[in-house]
Write a protein that holds these residues in place. Sequence first.
Motif, PDB file in Angstrom:
ATOM      1  N   THR A 256       0.821  -1.209   0.000  1.00 36.62           N
ATOM      2  CA  THR A 256       0.000   0.000   0.000  1.00 36.62           C
ATOM      3  C   THR A 256       0.854   1.257   0.000  1.00 36.62           C
ATOM      4  O   THR A 256       0.573   2.215  -0.737  1.00 36.62           O
ATOM      5  N   VAL A 257       1.900   1.275   0.816  1.00 37.10           N
ATOM      6  CA  VAL A 257       2.767   2.453   0.894  1.00 37.10           C
ATOM      7  C   VAL A 257       3.552   2.628  -0.404  1.00 37.10           C
ATOM      8  O   VAL A 257       3.671   3.746  -0.933  1.00 37.10           O
ATOM      9  N   LEU A 258       4.080   1.538  -0.948  1.00 39.95           N
ATOM     10  CA  LEU A 258       4.839   1.636  -2.190  1.00 39.95           C
ATOM     11  C   LEU A 258       3.974   2.076  -3.362  1.00 39.95           C
ATOM     12  O   LEU A 258       4.446   2.731  -4.292  1.00 39.95           O
ATOM     13  N   SER A 259       2.692   1.704  -3.330  1.00 45.82           N
ATOM     14  CA  SER A 259       1.801   2.083  -4.424  1.00 45.82           C
ATOM     15  C   SER A 259       1.541   3.584  -4.469  1.00 45.82           C
ATOM     16  O   SER A 259       1.047   4.103  -5.478  1.00 45.82           O
ATOM     17  N   ALA A 260       1.857   4.301  -3.376  1.00 47.26           N
ATOM     18  CA  ALA A 260       1.677   5.747  -3.367  1.00 47.26           C
ATOM     19  C   ALA A 260       2.688   6.454  -4.250  1.00 47.26           C
ATOM     20  O   ALA A 260       2.515   7.638  -4.566  1.00 47.26           O
ATOM     21  N   SER A 261       3.748   5.750  -4.658  1.00 48.81           N
ATOM     22  CA  SER A 261       4.778   6.284  -5.558  1.00 48.81           C
ATOM     23  C   SER A 261       5.384   7.575  -5.022  1.00 48.81           C
ATOM     24  O   SER A 261       5.612   8.536  -5.767  1.00 48.81           O
ATOM     25  N   ALA A 262       5.621   7.632  -3.715  1.00 47.89           N
ATOM     26  CA  ALA A 262       6.239   8.802  -3.110  1.00 47.89           C
ATOM     27  C   ALA A 262       7.764   8.687  -3.202  1.00 47.89           C
ATOM     28  O   ALA A 262       8.305   7.680  -3.655  1.00 47.89           O
ATOM     29  N   ASP A 263       8.457   9.733  -2.749  1.00 48.10           N
ATOM     30  CA  ASP A 263       9.917   9.690  -2.767  1.00 48.10           C
ATOM     31  C   ASP A 263      10.423   8.727  -1.701  1.00 48.10           C
ATOM     32  O   ASP A 263       9.656   8.245  -0.857  1.00 48.10           O
ATOM     33  N   GLU A 264      11.719   8.470  -1.742  1.00 53.11           N
ATOM     34  CA  GLU A 264      12.311   7.461  -0.856  1.00 53.11           C
ATOM     35  C   GLU A 264      12.121   7.805   0.613  1.00 53.11           C
ATOM     36  O   GLU A 264      11.756   6.950   1.425  1.00 53.11           O
ATOM     37  N   ARG A 265      12.337   9.066   0.963  1.00 52.55           N
ATOM     38  CA  ARG A 265      12.200   9.472   2.369  1.00 52.55           C
ATOM     39  C   ARG A 265      10.780   9.273   2.876  1.00 52.55           C
ATOM     40  O   ARG A 265      10.565   8.688   3.951  1.00 52.55           O
ATOM     41  N   THR A 266       9.814   9.716   2.102  1.00 47.65           N
ATOM     42  CA  THR A 266       8.409   9.564   2.499  1.00 47.65           C
ATOM     43  C   THR A 266       8.028   8.103   2.628  1.00 47.65           C
ATOM     44  O   THR A 266       7.336   7.696   3.569  1.00 47.65           O
ATOM     45  N   THR A 267       8.478   7.280   1.672  1.00 43.92           N
ATOM     46  CA  THR A 267       8.142   5.852   1.696  1.00 43.92           C
ATOM     47  C   THR A 267       8.702   5.168   2.932  1.00 43.92           C
ATOM     48  O   THR A 267       8.000   4.403   3.605  1.00 43.92           O
ATOM     49  N   ILE A 268       9.971   5.442   3.253  1.00 38.41           N
ATOM     50  CA  ILE A 268      10.600   4.811   4.413  1.00 38.41           C
ATOM     51  C   ILE A 268       9.906   5.218   5.704  1.00 38.41           C
ATOM     52  O   ILE A 268       9.571   4.380   6.550  1.00 38.41           O
ATOM     53  N   ILE A 269       9.653   6.523   5.861  1.00 43.30           N
ATOM     54  CA  ILE A 269       9.036   7.024   7.085  1.00 43.30           C
ATOM     55  C   ILE A 269       7.611   6.491   7.237  1.00 43.30           C
ATOM     56  O   ILE A 269       7.207   6.039   8.315  1.00 43.30           O
ATOM     57  N   ALA A 270       6.849   6.539   6.153  1.00 44.60           N
ATOM     58  CA  ALA A 270       5.466   6.062   6.216  1.00 44.60           C
ATOM     59  C   ALA A 270       5.405   4.573   6.515  1.00 44.60           C
ATOM     60  O   ALA A 270       4.546   4.119   7.282  1.00 44.60           O
ATOM     61  N   LEU A 271       6.315   3.797   5.929  1.00 46.49           N
ATOM     62  CA  LEU A 271       6.306   2.352   6.155  1.00 46.49           C
ATOM     63  C   LEU A 271       6.676   2.016   7.600  1.00 46.49           C
ATOM     64  O   LEU A 271       6.019   1.177   8.238  1.00 46.49           O
ATOM     65  N   ILE A 272       7.704   2.669   8.129  1.00 44.74           N
ATOM     66  CA  ILE A 272       8.104   2.418   9.518  1.00 44.74           C
ATOM     67  C   ILE A 272       6.987   2.809  10.481  1.00 44.74           C
ATOM     68  O   ILE A 272       6.664   2.075  11.424  1.00 44.74           O
ATOM     69  N   ALA A 273       6.387   3.977  10.241  1.00 44.38           N
ATOM     70  CA  ALA A 273       5.297   4.431  11.105  1.00 44.38           C
ATOM     71  C   ALA A 273       4.114   3.467  11.047  1.00 44.38           C
ATOM     72  O   ALA A 273       3.511   3.141  12.082  1.00 44.38           O
ATOM     73  N   SER A 274       3.786   2.997   9.858  1.00 46.51           N
ATOM     74  CA  SER A 274       2.656   2.072   9.707  1.00 46.51           C
ATOM     75  C   SER A 274       2.909   0.769  10.457  1.00 46.51           C
ATOM     76  O   SER A 274       2.009   0.245  11.124  1.00 46.51           O
ATOM     77  N   LEU A 275       4.127   0.248  10.359  1.00 49.71           N
ATOM     78  CA  LEU A 275       4.455  -0.999  11.043  1.00 49.71           C
ATOM     79  C   LEU A 275       4.393  -0.839  12.563  1.00 49.71           C
ATOM     80  O   LEU A 275       3.901  -1.726  13.271  1.00 49.71           O
TER      81      LEU A 275
END
Length: 258
Positions: free
Chosen positions: A65-84
Motif C-alpha cells: 500500500t505504501v509503495l503504491s503511493a509512488s512517493a519519494d524514498e524518504r516519504t516511503t521509508i518514514i510512512a512504512l516504519i510508522a505504519s508498522l
Amino acid sequence: MSVLMMLSVILFALMLAIGGVKGIGAFVSLWISFAIMVVMTILISFQFNAFWVLLIGGASLLTVTVLSASADERTTIIALIASLIVMLILLAVILPTEHIAIAQGFAEENSEELEGLSLAININFGTLGIVAALLATLGAIAEASVAIATGIGELLNSKPSLQDNELIGVGQLLGKQIIGTAVNTVLFGFLADFLSLAVLFSKLKYTFSEILNAKLFTSSMLSLLYALLGVIITLPITIIIFLLYQKHQKVDANRGKL
C-alpha cells in the motif's frame, strides 16, 4: 463478461486516464493486496500459526500500500516504519480487548444463514476475530501515514531552515487536517456497513441495551474504534520518526564533510 470483470475494466480505464502510470501501479497493488489476503486465508485454514501469518501478511499489505503511493524514498521509508509501529501497537490493544469483549464468531442473527452448516472448522474464532480486526485497520493506517509524511516532506522541502519545534507545530496542524479527513472516511465506511445492521435491529425491535450487547454491534463498533485509534496515533508516531530520520541524515552529512 461477469460484473466483477466489467467493473475491474472500468476501474482500470479510469485509473489509467486519471492517474497515468501511478494509476496503473495503484491498480496492480490492489490485486496484489487481494492475492496476499487470499494466501493469508489459505494459510490460516491450513492450521499455520495465525499470528505469524497476520504479522507477515499485515506487513506485506502495508508495504504494498505504501509503495503504491509512488512517493519519494524518504516519504516511503518514514510512512512504512510508522505504519508498522502503529500496527504492532494496535495488535497489543486488540489482543486483550477481543478476549474481554468476547465478540468473535457468529451471532444469533446469523443462525438462519448457518443452519445446516458445520462450525467445526478447527480454528479458534477468537484468533480469527483478532486477525479480522487488525486487517480492517491497515488501509486507514497506511493512508494516514503516507499523507502525513508527504505533507511534512513537502513543507520541509519548501522551507529547509525550519527548526524541530517549528516543524512539530506545523506538522501537528497539517496532521490534524489529514486525520480529520481520514477519520471521516473510516466513520462513513462504518455507517454504510452499519445501515443494514440498523435495519435488522429495528425490524427485530431490539431495545437500546440489547443493541449494545449484541455481538454484531459490538464487533462492528470495536472495528471502528481500532481504525480511529490507529489513525490518531499515526500522527505523533510519523512526526517522531520524521524528526529522527532528519537527525540521522544530518549526522551522516556531517560525517561526510569530515
